[in-house]
Design a protein around this motif. Structure first.
Motif, PDB file in Angstrom:
ATOM      1  N   ALA A  59       0.825  -1.205   0.000  1.00 16.74           N
ATOM      2  CA  ALA A  59       0.000   0.000   0.000  1.00 16.74           C
ATOM      3  C   ALA A  59       0.861   1.259   0.000  1.00 16.74           C
ATOM      4  O   ALA A  59       0.554   2.237  -0.686  1.00 16.74           O
ATOM      5  CB  ALA A  59      -0.941  -0.007   1.206  1.00 16.74           C
ATOM      6  N   ILE A  60       1.959   1.217   0.742  1.00 11.54           N
ATOM      7  CA  ILE A  60       2.865   2.374   0.790  1.00 11.54           C
ATOM      8  C   ILE A  60       3.514   2.620  -0.574  1.00 11.54           C
ATOM      9  O   ILE A  60       3.649   3.764  -1.012  1.00 11.54           O
ATOM     10  CB  ILE A  60       3.926   2.178   1.896  1.00 11.54           C
ATOM     11  N   THR A  61       3.896   1.549  -1.262  1.00 12.44           N
ATOM     12  CA  THR A  61       4.496   1.733  -2.601  1.00 12.44           C
ATOM     13  C   THR A  61       3.492   2.361  -3.560  1.00 12.44           C
ATOM     14  O   THR A  61       3.875   3.069  -4.494  1.00 12.44           O
ATOM     15  CB  THR A  61       4.993   0.405  -3.199  1.00 12.44           C
ATOM     16  N   LYS A  62       2.205   2.128  -3.304  1.00 14.47           N
ATOM     17  CA  LYS A  62       1.165   2.723  -4.139  1.00 14.47           C
ATOM     18  C   LYS A  62       0.973   4.197  -3.805  1.00 14.47           C
ATOM     19  O   LYS A  62       0.990   5.059  -4.682  1.00 14.47           O
ATOM     20  CB  LYS A  62      -0.146   1.951  -3.943  1.00 14.47           C
ATOM     21  N   LYS A  68       4.966   3.718 -10.028  1.00 15.35           N
ATOM     22  CA  LYS A  68       5.123   4.468 -11.279  1.00 15.35           C
ATOM     23  C   LYS A  68       6.590   4.714 -11.590  1.00 15.35           C
ATOM     24  O   LYS A  68       7.006   4.681 -12.744  1.00 15.35           O
ATOM     25  CB  LYS A  68       4.396   5.812 -11.196  1.00 15.35           C
ATOM     26  N   LEU A  69       7.371   4.986 -10.537  1.00 13.40           N
ATOM     27  CA  LEU A  69       8.800   5.256 -10.724  1.00 13.40           C
ATOM     28  C   LEU A  69       9.582   4.004 -11.098  1.00 13.40           C
ATOM     29  O   LEU A  69      10.547   4.071 -11.857  1.00 13.40           O
ATOM     30  CB  LEU A  69       9.388   5.863  -9.441  1.00 13.40           C
ATOM     31  N   PHE A  70       9.155   2.860 -10.539  1.00 11.78           N
ATOM     32  CA  PHE A  70       9.872   1.603 -10.771  1.00 11.78           C
ATOM     33  C   PHE A  70       8.903   0.505 -11.224  1.00 11.78           C
ATOM     34  O   PHE A  70       8.718  -0.495 -10.524  1.00 11.78           O
ATOM     35  CB  PHE A  70      10.595   1.163  -9.497  1.00 11.78           C
ATOM     36  N   PRO A  71       8.266   0.687 -12.387  1.00 12.97           N
ATOM     37  CA  PRO A  71       7.239  -0.270 -12.818  1.00 12.97           C
ATOM     38  C   PRO A  71       7.746  -1.680 -13.111  1.00 12.97           C
ATOM     39  O   PRO A  71       6.965  -2.627 -13.111  1.00 12.97           O
ATOM     40  CB  PRO A  71       6.677   0.378 -14.090  1.00 12.97           C
ATOM     41  N   ASN A  72       9.049  -1.809 -13.322  1.00 11.37           N
ATOM     42  CA  ASN A  72       9.613  -3.125 -13.642  1.00 11.37           C
ATOM     43  C   ASN A  72      10.264  -3.806 -12.444  1.00 11.37           C
ATOM     44  O   ASN A  72      10.804  -4.897 -12.567  1.00 11.37           O
ATOM     45  CB  ASN A  72      10.633  -2.998 -14.784  1.00 11.37           C
ATOM     46  N   SER A  73      10.192  -3.155 -11.287  1.00 15.79           N
ATOM     47  CA  SER A  73      10.798  -3.714 -10.082  1.00 15.79           C
ATOM     48  C   SER A  73       9.762  -4.494  -9.271  1.00 15.79           C
ATOM     49  O   SER A  73       8.722  -3.946  -8.892  1.00 15.79           O
ATOM     50  CB  SER A  73      11.392  -2.601  -9.221  1.00 15.79           C
ATOM     51  N   SER A  74      10.061  -5.734  -8.982  1.00 17.61           N
ATOM     52  CA  SER A  74       9.134  -6.551  -8.200  1.00 17.61           C
ATOM     53  C   SER A  74       8.997  -6.041  -6.761  1.00 17.61           C
ATOM     54  O   SER A  74       8.072  -6.409  -6.055  1.00 17.61           O
ATOM     55  CB  SER A  74       9.592  -8.011  -8.185  1.00 17.61           C
ATOM     56  N   TRP A  75       9.903  -5.170  -6.340  1.00 17.22           N
ATOM     57  CA  TRP A  75       9.810  -4.581  -5.005  1.00 17.22           C
ATOM     58  C   TRP A  75       8.704  -3.524  -4.936  1.00 17.22           C
ATOM     59  O   TRP A  75       8.145  -3.272  -3.874  1.00 17.22           O
ATOM     60  CB  TRP A  75      11.142  -3.920  -4.618  1.00 17.22           C
ATOM     61  N   TYR A  80      -0.550  -3.166  -8.386  1.00 14.61           N
ATOM     62  CA  TYR A  80      -1.365  -3.389  -9.570  1.00 14.61           C
ATOM     63  C   TYR A  80      -0.865  -4.574 -10.399  1.00 14.61           C
ATOM     64  O   TYR A  80      -1.104  -4.625 -11.606  1.00 14.61           O
ATOM     65  CB  TYR A  80      -1.420  -2.131 -10.438  1.00 14.61           C
ATOM     66  N   ALA A  81      -0.195  -5.512  -9.750  1.00 21.02           N
ATOM     67  CA  ALA A  81       0.281  -6.734 -10.424  1.00 21.02           C
ATOM     68  C   ALA A  81       0.920  -6.392 -11.767  1.00 21.02           C
ATOM     69  O   ALA A  81       0.550  -6.929 -12.805  1.00 21.02           O
ATOM     70  CB  ALA A  81      -0.865  -7.727 -10.594  1.00 21.02           C
ATOM     71  N   GLN A  82       1.904  -5.506 -11.730  1.00 16.47           N
ATOM     72  CA  GLN A  82       2.524  -5.020 -12.952  1.00 16.47           C
ATOM     73  C   GLN A  82       3.504  -5.991 -13.593  1.00 16.47           C
ATOM     74  O   GLN A  82       4.142  -5.660 -14.588  1.00 16.47           O
ATOM     75  CB  GLN A  82       3.194  -3.660 -12.698  1.00 16.47           C
ATOM     76  N   HIS A  83       3.591  -7.188 -13.036  1.00 20.53           N
ATOM     77  CA  HIS A  83       4.341  -8.217 -13.756  1.00 20.53           C
ATOM     78  C   HIS A  83       3.597  -8.608 -15.031  1.00 20.53           C
ATOM     79  O   HIS A  83       4.156  -9.227 -15.921  1.00 20.53           O
ATOM     80  CB  HIS A  83       4.569  -9.446 -12.865  1.00 20.53           C
TER      81      HIS A  83
END
Length: 199
Positions: A59-62, A68-75, A80-83
């Motif tokens: 929730a904090i990352t959201k 948005k800054l790190f859309p490809n980072s699994s961290w 939003y399940a951006q994988h």
């Protein structure tokens, strides 16, 4: 195979969508719930169509926009399940309650929607309960549904209170009790309710 379809659509539209989903190769023995791509009334993709488990960290990352800054980072891209991109089908943790297809036997096995959770985290609770059984929830991108989001909800102080209570109910139900974790979960519920208010 008997299935239940939880959807906010006309009956005829719901039937056609269910047929599309059930005829795909995506329905397998370990499939839990299947959801689809949701768009708003203007045709914009609704990212909550596919989500990760909303822990306080996620929730904090959201709320701080780290996804948005790190859309490809699994961290940072779990909320939003951006994988998966919006046009890519695959496994996710949480599906939105506006459209869910589930086997009737599985729905009955888990006891359906928890009646102690009236709104706001009921879809999260159902999705996570299914995941805990070892089933896979599946986002199916090839089917699109228009979702007129928030039409039945006034986002006022009462809404915030009920949403926070719903998230606290979810955290208390599914996670081990500890003082530190409880404080984190309460903070997470507040953050998550703030996110919902500003969506």
């Amino acid at each position: 195979m008997k299935v239940l379809l939880k959807i906010n659509l006309k009956k005829s539209e719901a039937y056609q969508l269910a047929i599309q989903i059930l005829n795909t190769k995506n329905w397998q023995l370990n499939t839990g719930i299947i959801g689809c791509k949701l768009i708003d009334g203007t045709g914009n993709f609704l990212p909550e169509s596919k989500r990760g488990l909303p822990t306080p960290y996620v929730a904090i990352t959201k709320i701080f926009g780290l996804y948005k800054l790190f859309p490809n980072s699994s961290w940072f891209n779990q909320y939003y399940a951006q994988h998966l991109n919006e046009d890519q089908s695959g496994e996710v943790d949480i599906l939105v309650g506006a459209f869910m297809v589930v086997k009737r036997s599985l729905y009955l096995e888990i006891g359906g929607f928890d009646e102690n959770c009236f709104m706001y985290s009921d879809d999260i609770d159902l999705s996570y309960t299914v995941k805990k059984l070892g089933k896979q929830n599946y986002y199916f991108a090839d089917t699109t549904v228009i979702h007129y989001k928030g039409e039945s909800t006034v986002r006022d102080g009462l809404y915030m209170k009920r949403f926070r209570e719903a998230m606290q109910f979810f955290y208390k139900k599914h996670f081990k009790k500890s003082v530190v974790f409880d404080v984190m979960m309460k903070m997470g519920a507040i953050v998550f309710s703030f996110i919902k208010k500003n969506q």
